[in-house]
Design an enzyme around this catalytic site. Structure first.
Site, short mmCIF file in Angstrom:
data_model
loop_
_atom_site.label_atom_id
_atom_site.label_comp_id
_atom_site.label_asym_id
_atom_site.label_seq_id
_atom_site.Cartn_x
_atom_site.Cartn_y
_atom_site.Cartn_z
N LYS A 136 0.83 -1.21 0.00
CA LYS A 136 0.00 0.00 0.00
C LYS A 136 0.87 1.26 0.00
O LYS A 136 2.09 1.18 -0.02
CB LYS A 136 -0.96 -0.03 1.20
C1 LIG Z 1 -5.55 -4.14 1.25
C2 LIG Z 1 -7.01 -3.84 1.24
C3 LIG Z 1 -7.83 -4.11 2.34
C4 LIG Z 1 -7.39 -4.91 3.52
O1 LIG Z 1 -6.25 -4.42 4.13
P1 LIG Z 1 -5.29 -5.45 4.95
O2 LIG Z 1 -4.38 -4.49 5.64
O3 LIG Z 1 -4.59 -6.28 3.92
O4 LIG Z 1 -6.14 -6.23 5.87
C5 LIG Z 1 -9.16 -3.69 2.29
N1 LIG Z 1 -9.64 -3.06 1.22
C6 LIG Z 1 -8.89 -2.80 0.13
C7 LIG Z 1 -9.50 -2.09 -1.02
C8 LIG Z 1 -7.56 -3.21 0.10
O5 LIG Z 1 -6.82 -2.97 -0.98
#
Ligand SMILES: *Cc1c(COP(=O)(O)O)cnc(C)c1O
Length: 373
Positions: free
Chosen positions: A180
Site C-alpha cells: 500500500k
Molecule cells: C488491502 C485492502 C484491504 C485490507 O487491508 P489489509 O491491511 O490487507 O487487511 C481492504 N480493502 C482494500 C480495497 C484493500 O486494498
C-alpha cells in the site's frame, strides 16, 4: 521478478523502530498516540484510531457504525473481499452496487437505486487510489440515515475537491500492508468525523474496555476501574509498528510524488497503443495512485498476464468481483449482477507501481507490454 508493488524502507524507518525496542513501551504507548495524531493531521483533523490491518479497520468501522443483523451495507464488488466480508461477519446483508464503466468506482446512480431504510452504511472504495464520488454518495446516504464509509486502503494522501482522503466520508479506513501507499508491515486505521463514532471505534478495537467515569454503570471500584458495555476485540497496533508508520508518514508526500511520476510515464508511453485502455480520471481529483490498472482488450488479458510474468514482470489482477467468491455464491449471489464490474475484471491488469521503481524499469515494463500486444 519485478513485483507489482513493494515497500520502501529507509535507514530512518529502521532507526525509528529500533529506538522503540530500546524504550519502555512496546505497545499502547506514546508512539501509538503520536502516530494517530500525525494521521489525524493528514486527514483533516478527525480522530484516527490505529489498528492491526485494513481488514480490522473495516470490521471496527462497521461495528462503530452499529452494523448488525438485519442491516444492509451497500458496497462495490470491485474491491478486496474484506470491504464486504467484514460487514457480512457482523450479520449484515451486503448489497452490491455496480461500478462506473470507466473508473471502476462505485456508481452513485446504482447506489441510489439500492439504498433502503435498512441501509446502515454506503461503503465506497477509492480503487487504485482515485477517490470515489463522495459528494454524490453523501446525500444518498443521508436521505436514508446511513453513514458513508471510504475504504481508502489505496488512497491515503489523495485529495478530492481540495479535501484530503479521510475528510471525504463519515468513516474512512486505511491499510498499511507492504504494497500500500505506506506501510507498518501489517496495520491499518479508522478515521471518523463524528467523535461519538470514533469513541465507539476506539472501544471496539480495545476489547470494549471503557474508562470514562461519566458513563460507568456500576459503582467505581477504584482507580483501576473499567467497564465493558459492548463486545470488542484486541485490534491494537503496537508502538513498534507505529514508529515505523510515523517514519513512513514523513515520506508519504515523496511516495505520492514518485507514484504520480511513474503514472505519468506510463500514460505517456502507452497512449494510443492498440488493444489497451488506460486508467480514467475525474476532474477535481488528485489521486494517490496505488495501482496502475490498464485494460487489455480483445479477450487477451490472460495471455498478456502470463507472458508478462514469464518475462519477469509481476503484474497482478485487482480484483475478482467480490460476489464471485464461493462464500457469497453460497449465499445466493449470482454472476451477472454487476455487469460493469465483471467487464472491468475481465480486462484488468495492474502494472508494477511502487516508489522505488526506476524509470528504466518502467520503460522495460512498457516495452515488454507493447511487444506482447
Ligand atoms: C488491502 C485492502 C484491504 C485490507 O487491508 P489489509 O491491511 O490487507 O487487511 C481492504 N480493502 C482494500 C480495497 C484493500 O486494498
Amino acid at each position: 521478478m519485478l513485483p507489482y508493488g513493494r515497500q520502501s524502507v529507509s535507514e530512518e524507518d529502521i532507526e525509528a523502530v529500533t529506538a522503540v525496542l530500546r524504550g519502555d513501551w512496546l505497545t499502547t504507548g506514546p508512539t501509538v498516540t503520536a502516530f494517530e495524531e500525525a494521521l489525524s493531521d493528514l486527514v483533516g483533523g478527525h480522530r484516527a484510531i490505529s489498528c492491526t490491518s485494513g481488514t480490522a479497520a473495516l470490521h471496527i468501522a462497521y461495528a462503530a457504525a452499529g452494523v448488525g443483523a438485519g442491516d444492509e451495507v451497500v458496497t462495490t464488488p470491485m474491491t478486496f473481499v474484506a470491504t464486504a466480508s467484514s460487514a457480512s461477519l457482523l450479520g449484515a446483508k451486503v448489497v452490491f452496487a455496480d461500478v462506473e464503466e470507466d473508473t471502476a468506482l462505485i456508481d452513485p446512480a446504482a447506489v441510489d437505486a439500492l439504498v433502503t431504510d435498512r441501509t446502515k452504511v454506503v461503503a465506497a472504495v477509492d480503487y487504485a487510489g482515485h477517490p470515489a464520488d463522495y459528494a454524490a454518495l453523501q446525500p444518498i446516504a443521508d436521505r436514508v440515515g446511513a453513514l458513508t464509509l471510504a475504504d481508502a486502503a489505496h488512497s491515503i494522501g489523495g485529495l478530492s475537491g481540495g479535501r484530503p482522503v479521510g475528510d471525504l466520508a463519515d468513516l474512512t479506513t486505511l491499510s498499511f500492508f507492504p504494497t500500500k501507499n505506506l506501510t507498518t508491515a501489517e496495520g491499518g486505521a479508522v478515521v471518523a468525523k463524528d467523535p461519538a463514532v470514533a469513541q465507539r471505534a476506539h472501544e471496539f478495537h480495545f476489547v470494549g474496555l471503557m474508562r470514562d467515569p461519566d458513563r460507568f454503570r456500576i459503582e467505581d471500584e477504584g482507580p483501576w476501574h473499567q467497564e465493558v458495555h459492548e463486545f470488542g476485540l484486541n485490534y491494537r497496533l503496537t508502538d513498534l509498528q507505529c514508529a515505523f508508520g510515523l517514519s513512513q508518514l514523513k515520506r508519504l508526500a515523496g511516495f505520492k510524488q514518485r507514484r504520480t511520476e511513474i503514472t505519468a510515464r506510463y500514460d505517456a508511453a502507452l497512449a494510443g497503443v492498440d488493444g489497451l485502455r488506460l486508467p480514467a480520471r475525474r476532474d477535481g481529483v488528485d489521486p494517490a495512485w496505488h495501482l496502475y490498472p490498464v485494460r487489455i482488450l480483445e479477450d487477451r488479458r490472460r495471455e498478456v498476464f502470463e507472458k508478462m510474468r514469464a518475462s519477469g514482470i509481476g503484474v497482478q489482477v485487482n480484483y475478482i468481483p467480490v460476489y464471485w467468491h464461493p462464500v457469497y455464491a453460497d449465499l445466493g449471489y449470482r454472476r451477472g449482477m454487476c455487469p460493469n464490474a465483471e467487464a472491468f475484471y475481465a480486462e484488468e491488469l495492474s502494472l508494477p507501481l511502487f516508489p522505488d521503481l526506476t524509470d528504466d524499469q518502467v520503460d522495460q515494463v512498457v516495452e515488454t507490454l507493447i511487444g506482447i500486444l
